[in-house]
Design an enzyme around this catalytic site. Sequence first.
Site, PDB file in Angstrom:
ATOM      1  CE  LYS A  80      -4.480   1.030   0.296  1.00 20.01           C
ATOM      2  NZ  LYS A  80      -5.462   0.449  -0.646  1.00 20.01           N
TER       3      LYS A  80
ATOM      4  CB  THR B 112      -3.189  -3.044  -0.419  1.00 17.48           C
ATOM      5  OG1 THR B 112      -4.367  -2.709  -1.149  1.00 17.48           O
ATOM      6  CG2 THR B 112      -2.273  -3.905  -1.283  1.00 17.48           C
TER       7      THR B 112
ATOM      8  CG  HIS C 236      21.446  25.992 -13.262  1.00 17.76           C
ATOM      9  ND1 HIS C 236      22.755  25.716 -12.954  1.00 17.76           N
ATOM     10  CD2 HIS C 236      20.950  24.862 -13.841  1.00 17.76           C
ATOM     11  CE1 HIS C 236      23.045  24.485 -13.329  1.00 17.76           C
ATOM     12  NE2 HIS C 236      21.974  23.943 -13.875  1.00 17.76           N
TER      13      HIS C 236
END
Length: 296
Positions: A12, A58, A249
């Site tokens: 899960k 699950t 950057h």
Amino acid sequence: MAIVLGPNRYGKAEVRLVRVTRTTATEHELCDLNVSVSLSGDLADTHLRGDNAHVIPTDTMRAVVYAFAQDRPLPAIEAFGLRLARHFVDAYAPIDTARVRVLEYPWIRIPGTHGPHPHAWTRAAGARYAGVLHGPAGTEVCAGLEDVTVLKSTGSEFHGFMTDRYTTLAPTRDRILATSVHARWRHRRLDVVSADWDTSFRAARDTLLRTFAEAHSLSLQQTLYAMGEAVLTEREDLVEVRLTLPNRHHLPVDLDAFGLHNAGEVYQVTDRPYGVIEGTVLRDDAAPALAELPWR
């Protein structure tokens, strides 16, 4: 040629929960977690024959996460992950290995008239990470940081790099250095029972960030190594540090066309493409990490 079932697991993912600890009627504590569980073991029959006798739904995994979140007080996320991993292996005979990943999102109290508000918060950036593996090969824990953005406006250079006809980047002796720190550090296996998880986490985090700030940088690679080295030097309970540092950057803007001089004060921020630096720093006598340790 035979076709066979290879390594497999299921679980899960991203069980989201918020735990409110009501210390008093108005004084509360908040814990915001994202928990993922992955199990492996004697599961061939469900793949090969559709026989689900060894399959834990699950949905059951999700229920266990919520039930264990009732612990009071809720322990450090490393300890919470360990309890979950051991439960799934100990309680379900077909399961021999459990992997648990926990992210904790930080919240800070909103300032009130008389100090920090007792039950109102604002979400902070980044997250704390814990990964646990419990199986036949042993138990291992890693901790870390997720997406903690840092920047320093000087103390960074980049020059002496390879050049060819495709090179457009100019060398610099002074630049902004910014990155989003994704860090994982692995605990000694002997420490997973008695570790002071909160103290260890705070110390490792503070060392990483302090080193980023204070170490003069000739490259982000050099900074990465310095950060990992500092953590291992200061923390005997840790044996390995893995870092992913994307280069955020900041490019000086050319204002000459407007008759203006940019004295290193105005920068364009670009979000992509970006460089990404990855590396591992470890003790040379450290036991190898278990192959299935959930670094991610």
